[in-house]
Design a protein around this motif. Structure first.
Motif, PDB file in Angstrom:
ATOM      1  N   LEU A  63       3.278  -2.682   2.134  1.00  0.00           N
ATOM      2  CA  LEU A  63       2.481  -3.390   3.133  1.00  0.00           C
ATOM      3  C   LEU A  63       0.984  -3.279   2.854  1.00  0.00           C
ATOM      4  O   LEU A  63       0.244  -4.261   2.959  1.00  0.00           O
ATOM      5  N   LEU A  64       0.527  -2.087   2.498  1.00  0.00           N
ATOM      6  CA  LEU A  64      -0.898  -1.901   2.219  1.00  0.00           C
ATOM      7  C   LEU A  64      -1.326  -2.669   0.973  1.00  0.00           C
ATOM      8  O   LEU A  64      -2.393  -3.294   0.956  1.00  0.00           O
ATOM      9  N   ALA A 108       5.115   1.560   3.437  1.00  0.00           N
ATOM     10  CA  ALA A 108       3.671   1.589   3.683  1.00  0.00           C
ATOM     11  C   ALA A 108       2.908   1.114   2.447  1.00  0.00           C
ATOM     12  O   ALA A 108       1.957   0.328   2.560  1.00  0.00           O
ATOM     13  N   ALA A 145       5.984  -3.679  11.292  1.00  0.00           N
ATOM     14  CA  ALA A 145       6.370  -4.164   9.962  1.00  0.00           C
ATOM     15  C   ALA A 145       7.554  -5.118  10.070  1.00  0.00           C
ATOM     16  O   ALA A 145       7.572  -6.183   9.438  1.00  0.00           O
ATOM     17  N   GLY A 203       1.325  -0.572   7.811  1.00  0.00           N
ATOM     18  CA  GLY A 203       1.407   0.385   6.703  1.00  0.00           C
ATOM     19  C   GLY A 203       0.796   1.729   7.063  1.00  0.00           C
ATOM     20  O   GLY A 203       1.370   2.779   6.768  1.00  0.00           O
ATOM     21  N   GLU A 259      -0.441  -6.294   8.628  1.00  0.00           N
ATOM     22  CA  GLU A 259       0.283  -5.610   7.554  1.00  0.00           C
ATOM     23  C   GLU A 259      -0.327  -4.243   7.267  1.00  0.00           C
ATOM     24  O   GLU A 259       0.387  -3.252   7.135  1.00  0.00           O
TER      25      GLU A 259
END
Length: 183
Positions: free
Chosen positions: A22-23, A19, A82, A66, A62
């Protein structure tokens, strides 16, 4: 209980680390959408208008993946999203590597990081796909205690730090190759 059940902390830490990756990745793209759009166009897989639309779509996807990974109830959907995003972008990298196009920025790092396409990038994304699987792997039914929360948080941060260190190491192939020849 499934025969290959993992400890819940491992699954939670993998989901949290993924997460964060992705964040953070989405944030970097949102900060400089023009550069990210140019990076997507340079892959030469889509018409310019479709490349711009893709560049506008990937950061929210994305970020959404996340956020979904952060809660156990939505973790499966987050891991699936994801994985889909990772497979899409990794496929684009592989196609360009097969074409011999290594000189373009992958568009996956912070603005100005200019990480070039390489098989190492593909391997890194494969590791992230492994984390998607680990995040949704069957977990042993043991009860979590307060220390597990700290262990999960610090493990996720450690995994993110390793991810960042590996990215930094391989972002400059000349520096990496120089360090390998010195040893």
């Amino acid at each position: 209980m499934p025969a290959l059940a993992t400890d819940p902390v491992l699954g939670h830490a993998a989901a949290a680390a993924l997460a964060i990756v992705l964040l953070a990745g989405a944030w970097h793209k949102f900060v400089d959408l023009d550069s990210f759009g140019l990076a997507v166009e340079r892959y030469r897989l889509l018409a310019p208008a479709a490349a711009r639309a893709t560049a506008l779509s990937l950061p929210p996807l994305e970020a959404f993946a996340g956020l979904l990974l952060l809660h156990p109830a939505s973790r499966g959907a987050g891991a699936a999203l994801a994985a889909a995003v990772l497979l899409l972008v990794t496929g684009a990298v592989v196609i360009n590597l097969m074409r011999g196009r290594r000189d373009i920025d992958c568009g996956c790092g912070a603005p100005g990081s200019a990480q070039r396409l390489s098989w190492i990038l593909v391997a890194r994304n494969a590791a992230l796909l492994g984390m998607c699987a680990l995040a949704v792997a069957p977990m042993s039914p043991r009860e979590l205690v307060w220390l597990d929360g700290f262990t999960t948080a610090f493990s996720a941060l450690a995994l993110w730090a390793v991810y960042g260190a590996v990215n930094e190491l391989f972002s400059d192939p000349q520096r990496f190759n120089a360090s390998r020849t010195e040893s």
